[in-house]
Each structure stands twice: as structure tokens, then as C-alpha cells.
Design an enzyme around this catalytic site. Structure first.
Site, mmCIF file in Angstrom:
data_model
loop_
_atom_site.group_PDB
_atom_site.id
_atom_site.type_symbol
_atom_site.label_atom_id
_atom_site.label_comp_id
_atom_site.label_asym_id
_atom_site.label_seq_id
_atom_site.Cartn_x
_atom_site.Cartn_y
_atom_site.Cartn_z
ATOM 1 C CB THR B 50 -1.021 0.001 1.157
ATOM 2 O OG1 THR B 50 -1.831 1.174 1.060
ATOM 3 C CG2 THR B 50 -0.348 -0.052 2.519
ATOM 4 C CD GLU B 51 -1.362 5.768 -2.546
ATOM 5 O OE1 GLU B 51 -1.195 5.526 -3.738
ATOM 6 O OE2 GLU B 51 -2.163 6.638 -2.129
ATOM 7 C CG ASN B 52 -1.050 4.017 3.363
ATOM 8 O OD1 ASN B 52 -1.249 3.195 2.469
ATOM 9 N ND2 ASN B 52 -1.621 3.932 4.545
ATOM 10 C CB SER B 92 5.985 3.966 0.105
ATOM 11 O OG SER B 92 4.889 3.237 -0.382
ATOM 12 C CD GLN C 103 0.260 9.488 -1.888
ATOM 13 O OE1 GLN C 103 0.411 8.979 -0.809
ATOM 14 N NE2 GLN C 103 -0.781 9.215 -2.638
#
Lengths: 229, 218, 229, 218
Positions: B50-52, B92, C103
Site C-alpha cells: 500500500t502506497e502509504n 514507498s 504523491q
């Protein structure tokens, strides 16, 4: 793809092709994967480009790889050491090419390869002979040199412990180049002192996530590059 | 499966899951693609990113499992699996951008015949744009797959010659899983691997201008 | 310079000037330093540029900072959320400018600031409207966009524990932007759940070394940004 | 100190140590500058960085303290202090390049009147070049100081108008600590803060072409 736990160093390094670019962890002796390098020598692979901070010390590890004539080129920051006689001899004999890179640019170029960055502007080396011929640019009043990623076919890394998925933790200043090399090579081969069950490493303290690791082999009592016989 | 009926959303997720090679590292984005996780078999050994900042993400958390410091990219509480790890955002996204993920599955407004992806912005001036990790995911994985309904609500194909919505990434999509067919986007064109509830000729008519290559018999 | 342990959030945030660029950690609620943001509101500082992944959710933290009219510009990747009404209203009223950044480019630009990198070529965003007007370059067959560092005057970060020197550890996915923001700002202010004695954190597991930290304040039972009243 | 005699190497290290502000993060390179650590007072609270991935480095290790996984930039076994931390090489050099260190102290072959540094290569073609972290350290710290003898063995000043040795960095040095004087390199020229065993006029003659500014009375 998931990592494989190997029974021997020979199994771990099998299939490294002639002409490969091989990153080798370590800052001098700490973190240098001596047993993996010896297994690489045993494969007979030649024409290698070695990316490492140093160009070997003493008679083992990287020094032996150079002495055995397997290395065509070294990309490093600090080849000259009091006991770098294997490199020194090969270099003076014209048998090995040297690309000298400031240590931080070396680390950042390896990190760029791992991070999918195509190039970056660094202040380090600006105005010096190590930046000759390179693109320069002033940004917000600071002079920078454009540097490009260093990728590798294979990384040989020494860590402290792995779990069975290939997650890694390191020990003290032996961490050095291990994490960035592990993430910058197409194939990452790791020697550790101990393999523990998956879940035994605290997820908060894992330094190299398993996604970067392809083969793991346990060397219970690894040699020190300076001392191994 | 060359099914007799168009696939349901769950069946589409199942087709995607079945296609993921054992031992893969996978990112399922947010929204509908996260359903794919429900159809991964334990013996597939797939590890979710997961990107976070987590590898080894587990299923959604319920009740006492909920930990406000442990969420997925959609900010929904999740669980952790043995062998998971945490890392910061630069690491990440380096993992994504650096091509370390084997598969990424995303939703889409449109995919073009050459793999361009549009999935982040309607382009309507009154909408507040928000991109999140979509552009990073689109270009980062070894294989970027899209999971979407083939048609818009008014029956237009979302597989198009050229995207009319603002792009997320150029030439990045290699597979498109839809309710009517699974498409492989390859250098020589768009191949149809399977159809569901339609035959190849029907499908070609539905997508209109995009010329399809029939591989359903393979 | 050494970090200071502060008794109150007011003491920790004192002196943040009008017009400052302020990085605020968190991915949605996890890692968002709600108490530090509330102390920042209390200082009355205005004309701020906020760098954060989101533009606030609910009515507290970043959302409150925007609602109170303290923010001129937001640099973020994902402003639109189901409960981002404070940002939405300010944006539609033309009271706040938005710089939308993918992001990963946001994270990498923050990391570049911390690492002294003047710019970098990223594949993310190439060919999209978020790269319009930016320099592009093809390197080894891949198309890249040139992106520049995002620096800040102040970073507000939420971590799990600190020691008295300012070394930090985080908790699960609340780590997110904390470590890179802590290292990219001129002044880094941190709220933690617990301050422990120096030496109580294992040196192998420290995520943010103390060199990046200026003020630390303990908030024993921090509010969740979505739930705080 | 405006001493009656040129300083010894230990005295030079002591002058450098006294100049380091309390609470500073400091890198002492390799070789002679590492002596500065011997003169830091505990109440100064200085924290030492070593390029190979550690903050909070302690003194050299002896006997049972030696751990082969814990060395300094000169590859000499060292110890750790409470509150130390370990990190990888990219993070370590990001810390340097990003300007987070307060002070860095290096040796030098030559320093120019505008702060150019030459300390990594003799330029002799028969020498194998090795740069290590020298170029990164030169440009990274908030203040880069040089610790060197003022004169070469044959009496030439190492403070020069222009370096003849290959450069390590351009305009990066702001202080030069030598046995005969402490120099401050500022935008308007080279200031002399203290002299040791010589007066200002003697010193000006020793450095020859570099025009000095006398601040010894300040």
C-alpha cells in the site's frame, strides 16, 4: 517475486553471467559479503563490472575477485587503501578500468536506480575533474552537476538476519551500502548470519523489505574480509 | 473463462486474481480493484503493497482489530500479516517508481489502444482535482492492469483510440479486465484473450474504432 | 543543533512567522499532528503555504487551519476527500491556491530538499497536464519530467516516541511523510506520545535521527484528526 | 590564543574544538581532524557523524570493545554513545549534502583565498586517485573548516591565491586552522583572527600573494 532460501552459496550465486554488473556491499570490511564473492569466483564468471565503495583490501573478497582477473571495471569512490595491493597491481598493469565517483554521488546514483529516477542534479563534484564533461546547471544560485543512475544485474549483500520471506536487518555500520544496493539490482543475493521465521522480525525495524531480495543464504560464522584465511 | 454472461464485479476481480503469478508483489490501488484481494488464494503467496508505507498488508480490520495508525491507501483500517514491513513515503514511492512491484491493478475512466490511462480527473472545470498516487502507480509496476466496466453508463466504450479525459500515464497499461472481455495491449495492437457473454464480432462492434485482434481461441 | 524538549505545544510552535511554508505530516488522519496544528492556529500566523499529502479532513487539524483563513496555498496530492469541506469551500471561494503534485513526486521533491539535490528527472506525470510547462527529457529510452525540491521553513510532525536528544520512532502507517518532512525543513517540530531517556531507543531502529529535530513535545493521548472534538 | 610559538598539532585540534558551538552535529573526516574529538568537552554536547552511516560516534574502541561491524570513516573500530543511530549510505550522504551538519573539519593540500579546497589528489599521474567522501563533505556542512599546517615541507604556503592541486570543492571553506594562524574566509577577503608565534606582518610575508586582513586585535 518471492525470495528463495538457498542451502549453499553456490546455489545462491548460480547463473551470474559473464559481463554482468555486480554491486558488492561493504565499506571496507564491514558489510562485505566475502562468502558470496568467493562463490562468485568459483562460478568462473568473467568480464565483470564491480560497483562498490572500495576496490578490495587484503587478499580476500573483492581483492581476490580482482586478483583472479574476473573484473574488467571498478566503479568506486576509494580504491586506494593501505592493503589494496590486488587492485593496485591490476590497475597499474592496465587490466582493470576505474570509474572514480565521489562517495555520496555513488550512493545517490545507486539510490536513483532503485527509485526509478533518470538523473539528478548534485552539488558534489561541481568544478572538479570528476565532473569534467558532465552537464552543469545553476539552480537557485547553487551550481550542480547532472549525474545518472547506476544499475546492476546483481547485488551481493551481507546483512545480519533475514526472515524466510527475505526481509532484512543489518548490524551497526555494516549496514552501509547494503540497503541501497539490494534495491538497485535486477537480482539481489544476500548472505546473513541467521534466518528466522517469518514474523519474527518487528515490522517497524525491517530495513530492507523482502520485495528487494531474491536469494538468501545463511553463513553462520562469516569471515572478516581483512582476517579470513 | 469464456462465460455466457458478462462478468459481475466480483467475477472480474476473480479473473484478475487468477492471473497474478504466485509470489508476486502487488498494489491494488483504491476502490474496486481492492476486491481482487478477496480472490487471492493463500497458496499464491501474493504480498500486497500500500502506497502509504507498507508491504504485507492484510484484510480490512473490523471491531477490535481497528488501529487508527494502520490504514490502506483509501484510509480504511486494515490488518498486518506476518513478515510485513513499514517504511516512509519516499521509500514507498521509490519502490513503485523503481519498477519493483510485479503487478498494479487500477480503475479507469478510459484506456487507449496504446495503453494510455485516464483515471484521475474528469476534466470538468467545476471538479476539484486530486491525483494521489495514481500517476506513480501507472508508470511504476512491471505490469499495470486496469479493472473497469467496458462501457460507460450511456453505452460508450471506455477502451478508446485516444483518451478524451486528462491522462494519468502514457502507454503504461498492458492488460484491461472488463465485464465483456479481457484485453492484452501489445506492441502490435489490442488482443482479446477472452470474451464474456458476447462473441468477438459483438465485442468489436461495442468498442467501435479500436481494431481488436482475436486470440480467444488460443 | 540539539533539540529542545518543550513543556507545551505553544512553546514548541512559538515564532512561526507569517508567510512561512509549513510541511505537515500525515496521510489523512494517521500521522497528522493535530495538537501542533491547533497550537499553530493559536499563534495567529497567517499567509501560510501548507505542504501535506491532503488538504484536511473533518473540522480539525489542517481543515481548521484552512477554515480559519491562515492558509494562502496548499501543495498536496489529494485535496478532495469525502470530508474535505473546509478546503473545498476555501478553494471554491478563491481563498486558497492549489498546487497539485502526484504523491510520489511530492515525496521525492521533499526528499530532494532534505538531501541537497537541486532537481531530478522522474517518469511520473510525463505526458499529463501536471507536467505542462515543465522540462522533459528522454534518458535511455524513458521519458522523464524535471522536478525541483520542495523546502519548508517549518515541519510539523507526529511520531510515536522520542528520546531526549530528539531521535524518533514512528508507529505503523502513521510513519508516512514524517521522516522526509522532518529532514526537509529548516525547523522541525515534533509531537510524540512518549519521551524516553536517551539510550532507551535501539540505535538500529531509530527512523529519524536527532539531527533533523528542533523541538519535541509530548502529547500523551493525541486526538485523531477525524474524531477530535 | 595569540601564542608565542606556532601551535603543535594537538594545540591546533584544541583551537578547532573550542570553536565548535555547543550542541553541534560535526563530521571530523579522517586523519588529523579526528584529533579534534579529544578536545571536545562533554558539556559541549557535540554529536559526531561518520559518513559510513552513524550519528553519535564514540571514541576509538580498544580491546574487548572492538566490534568489526562498528568502524569510522577511516575504518578504525570505534564505540557508540547513548542516543546514537545507524542509517544506510544514501541517508548518510543526504544528511551531509543536505546541509544538516553544523561543522565539518577536513585536512587539505591547499586552500584558496576564495575558499576553494584541494585535499583529495596530488595530481601526480602515477598516483591512484581515491576521493571517498571528501567532495561530499566539502560542500555539505553549514561550516566547512580546514585543519592543516600552513606551510609545505619546503616552506610554501598552502593558503594560496588559486589551488594548483585538483579541486575538491569550489568556494566551500570558511575557516582555516593552521599552526601559525587561524583564518576566516569571508566575502571581502581572508581575515586573520589569531596568530601563533608570528606577528601579522610575518604572516603576510609567509603567505605571500594572498592579501590578509588583520583582525587579531578584535
Amino acid at each position: 517475486m518471492s525470495a528463495t532460501i538457498c542451502a549453499t552459496t553456490a546455489e545462491a550465486v548460480a547463473g551470474i553471467a559473464d559481463g554482468s554488473t555486480v554491486m558488492i556491499g561493504g565499506f571496507g570490511s564491514p558489510g562485505q559479503p566475502v562468502e558470496l564473492i568467493e562463490a562468485l569466483i568459483d562460478t568462473g564468471a568473467r568480464g565483470l563490472t564491480v560497483v562498490s565503495n572500495n576496490a578490495g583490501n587484503g587478499d580476500h573478497g573483492i581483492a581476490a575477485l580482482i586478483r583472479e582477473g574476473r573484473v574488467d571495471k571498478v566503479i568506486c569512490s576509494f580504491p586506494r587503501q593501505s592493503d589494496s595491493h590486488c587492485f593496485d597491481a591490476a590497475y597499474r598493469a592496465g587490466k582493470v578500468e576505474l570509474e572514480l565517483v565521489p562517495q555520496g554521488n555513488l550512493a545517490e546514483r545507486i539510490r536513483a536506480a532503485s527509485a526509478g529516477i533518470g538523473g539528478f542534479f548534485t552539488p558534489t563534484g561541481y568544478g572538479t575533474m570528476l565532473a569534467e564533461g558532465k552537464e552543469v546547471r545553476q539552480i537557485d544560485g547553487v551550481d550542480y552537476v547532472l549525474e545518472h543512475p547506476i544499475r546492476a544485474d546483481v547485488a551481493l549483500v551481507k546483512a545480519h538476519r533475514a526472515d524466510r520471506l527475505g526481509n532484512l536487518v543489518y548490524r551497526k555500520t555494516a549496514r552501509n551500502f547494503g540497503p541501497i544496493m539490494a534495491s538497485a539490482a535486477t537480482r539481489t543475493i544476500v548472505q546473513v548470519e541467521e534466518i528466522v521465521e517469518t514474523g519474527a522480525l518487528d515490522p517497524e525495524v525491517i530495513v530492507t523489505p523482502s520485495i528487494f531480495v531474491d536469494q538468501v543464504v545463511a553463513i553462520v560464522d562469516p569471515a572478516d574480509a581483512e582476517e579470513s584465511a | 473463462m469464456n462465460a455466457d454472461q458478462p462478468l459481475t464485479r466480483d467475477q472480474m476481480a476473480e479473473v484478475v486474481a487468477r492471473d497474478i503469478p504466485a509470489g508476486s508483489y502487488v498494489n491494488l490501488g483504491i476502490g474496486q480493484p481492492t476486491k481482487v484481494a478477496n480472490y487471492l488464494r493463500p497458496d499464491q503467496g501474493v504480498i500486497l503493497h500500500t502506497e502509504n508505507g507498507m508491504l504485507g498488508m492484510g484484510p480490512e480490520a473490523h471491531g477490535d482489530e481497528v488501529d487508527h495508525d494502520l490504514v490502506n491507501a483509501g484510509k480504511i483500517p486494515v490488518t498486518q500479516t506476518p513478515g510485513c514491513s513499514f517504511f516512509h513515503h519516499a521509500d514507498s514511492f521509490a519502490m513503485m517508481r523503481g519498477g519493483h512491484l510485479d503487478v498494479c491493478v487500477l480503475g479507469a475512466y478510459q484506456v487507449s489502444a496504446t495503453g494510455d490511462l485516464a483515471n484521475w480527473h474528469t476534466g470538468r472545470p467545476e471538479d476539484i482535482p486530486a491525483v494521489g498516487g495514481a500517476m506513480d502507480l501507472a508508470v511504476g509496476a512491471k505490469r499495470t492492469a486496469v479493472l473497469m466496466s467496458l462501457l460507460t453508463r450511456d453505452g460508450q466504450s471506455k477502451l478508446v483510440e485516444q483518451c478524451s479525459y486528462p491522462l494519468t500515464g502514457v502507454g503504461c497499461v498492458s492488460r484491461v479486465y472488463t465485464d465483456y472481455a479481457t484485453f492484452l495491449i501489445e506492441p502490435d495492437g489490442v488482443h482479446v484473450r477472452e470474451t464474456y457473454g458476447v462473441d468477438f464480432a459483438d465485442l468489436q462492434q461495442m468498442v467501435g474504432a479500436v481494431r481488436l485482434i482475436d486470440r480467444t481461441a488460443a
